[in-house]
Scaffold this active site. Structure first.
Site, PDB file in Angstrom:
ATOM      1  N   HIS A 183       0.826  -1.210   0.000  1.00 26.94           N
ATOM      2  CA  HIS A 183       0.000   0.000   0.000  1.00 26.94           C
ATOM      3  C   HIS A 183       0.857   1.256   0.000  1.00 26.94           C
ATOM      4  O   HIS A 183       2.081   1.222   0.212  1.00 26.94           O
ATOM      5  CB  HIS A 183      -0.946   0.010   1.204  1.00 26.94           C
ATOM      6  CG  HIS A 183      -0.256   0.010   2.545  1.00 26.94           C
ATOM      7  ND1 HIS A 183       0.402   1.101   3.061  1.00 26.94           N
ATOM      8  CD2 HIS A 183      -0.140  -0.975   3.481  1.00 26.94           C
ATOM      9  CE1 HIS A 183       0.884   0.818   4.238  1.00 26.94           C
ATOM     10  NE2 HIS A 183       0.581  -0.448   4.527  1.00 26.94           N
TER      11      HIS A 183
ATOM     12  N   CYS B 190       3.448  -4.791   6.588  1.00 32.90           N
ATOM     13  CA  CYS B 190       3.057  -4.504   5.216  1.00 32.90           C
ATOM     14  C   CYS B 190       4.250  -4.015   4.402  1.00 32.90           C
ATOM     15  O   CYS B 190       5.305  -3.677   4.949  1.00 32.90           O
ATOM     16  CB  CYS B 190       1.956  -3.449   5.185  1.00 32.90           C
ATOM     17  SG  CYS B 190       0.381  -4.013   5.862  1.00 32.90           S
TER      18      CYS B 190
END
Length: 415
Positions: free
Chosen positions: A322, A340
């Site tokens: 992301h 992440c």
């Protein structure tokens, strides 16, 4: 009448074309295959009602016996109205044929039997019969996944069962009935994830621009005591280009490949110590766009509550690729995330636009654990092909060789 002894070899019952190697009688033109088959009704007997309106018990095997000790059965095919074959076995002397796969319930069958008399003349008998409907209401329905659409080459096909199946023999019945075909053709195998879920994948990733079809032949088939095959909606998928994103956690860099060619290198940050990003191959689960991410989702003691854009989900537990504009100073230099893979907003937008569900994201050189094959998304490709095959009820104990696709091209099989 005296007869010269003849040595006979059992003919595979899956062959459709009757073999004439043992035929000695000739027709009017002198060719052994030109003889018109006689009606073999008096030479064979069945253990089921045929041509009399009564229904056969699908719980019992089908059996055909040669009545004449000097004659023999040479070939048997049994198919239902949908073209499904019943597998069977012919004794070496041709005196008996019996089915080795279950009959389906509530189905119409056509049975073709070829024989040979003591003089080698060919006989033929074609009969029809119907099977009864079981009284049990337990039906095993199947739901294929994912949804119809175009996916990356790493997307497994899934089959979810409405009831658990634990017995190995019952699993073999189910697995034999769940068919996956692709164009171009590749060989693959099912793997039982648990008692109610199977995944199917080929040895390597799917071909690009492929069409993948999944359907079930389980309807009406007895799976286990008081359990019969039920409904299943067929599924068709297609694949796009082969897109792979390889993230080197120690180098803080992601390289994106399309059909083997590197198309972009992106500075990234991955999980910091204690929150290390998982190593291994992950299949993209979906593009979720804008997502609220909080520390509660991973049990982190470091509180955070963020609105995150261009989010691409990799695991059920919350690992994403992301946009992370707050960490641009660390991207390419240090790992500072909670697991992440973060990148600049511009790079995240490009990644989001060039990735789809089913594409491959691989992480290497992280201090994190290996991505689990199952339970947290699609980690199927982290199993070797040898290990993958051990999860099949059909091929687990067999040496690797021609796969189901190749075998079907050689001869028809039962459901």
């Amino acid at each position: 009448m005296s007869h010269t002894p003849r040595y006979r070899t059992a003919v595979s019952t899956a062959l459709i074309v009757a073999l004439g190697a043992g035929v000695t009688a000739c027709g009017s033109d002198g060719h052994p295959l030109s003889a018109k088959p006689y009606d073999a009704a008096e030479d064979i007997s069945f253990n089921i009602p045929v041509d009399d309106g009564k229904k056969a018990d699908p719980d019992k095997p089908l059996e055909i016996t040669a009545e004449d000790s000097d004659g023999r059965i040479t070939d048997v095919t049994a198919t239902d109205a949908t073209g499904r074959y019943v597998a069977g076995e012919l004794s070496a002397d041709g005196s008996r044929w019996h089915s080795t796969s279950p009959l389906a319930a509530g189905v119409h069958y056509r049975l073709r039997v070829s024989t040979e008399d003591e003089d080698g003349a060919p006989g033929r008998k074609v009969v029809d019969f119907d099977t009864g409907t079981p009284t049990t209401k337990k039906r095993l329905d199947v739901k294929f996944g994912p949804d119809k659409g175009t996916y990356g080459v790493g997307q497994p096909v899934t089959a979810e069962l409405s009831l658990p199946v634990k017995d190995k023999a019952a699993r073999a019945v189910v697995e034999r009935s769940l068919k996956v075909d692709s164009r171009p053709a590749v060989d693959g195998a099912w793997h039982w994830v648990d008692d109610r879920k199977l995944h199917y994948r080929p040895k390597e990733y799917w071909p690009t621009q492929a069409t993948i079809s999944a359907h079930s032949n389980l309807s009406g088939i007895k799976v286990a005591e008081r359990l019969w095959g039920g409904r299943a909606k067929p599924l068709t998928l297609t694949t796009g280009d082969r897109v792979e994103a390889v993230t080197d956690a120690s180098a803080h860099s992601m390289t994106v490949y399309r059909n083997g060619e590197a198309i972009k290198s992106i500075p990234v940050t991955t999980g910091k110590p204690g929150y290390d990003t998982r190593n291994g191959v992950k299949v993209v689960l979906g593009k979720e766009g804008t997502v609220r991410m909080t520390s509660a989702s991973i049990g982190s003691s470091d509180f955070y509550d963020l609105i995150v854009h261009n989010s691409v989900r990799l695991t059920n537990s919350g690992e994403y690729v992301h946009a992370a504009p707050w960490s641009t100073g660390s991207q390419g230099y240090a790992n500072v995330s909670h697991g992440c893979t973060g990148m600049s907003t511009a790079n995240a937008q490009w990644f989001y636009e060039n990735i789809r569900a089913g594409d491959i994201v691989q992480v290497v050189n992280s201090s994190g654990d290996m991505m689990a094959p199952f339970g947290n998304g699609f980690g199927d490709w982290n199993l070797t092909w040898k290990k993958w095959r051990t999860g099949s009820a059909l091929v687990a104990d067999t040496p690797e060789g021609p796969g189901p696709g190749a075998r079907l091209r050689l001869r028809p099989e039962s459901v």
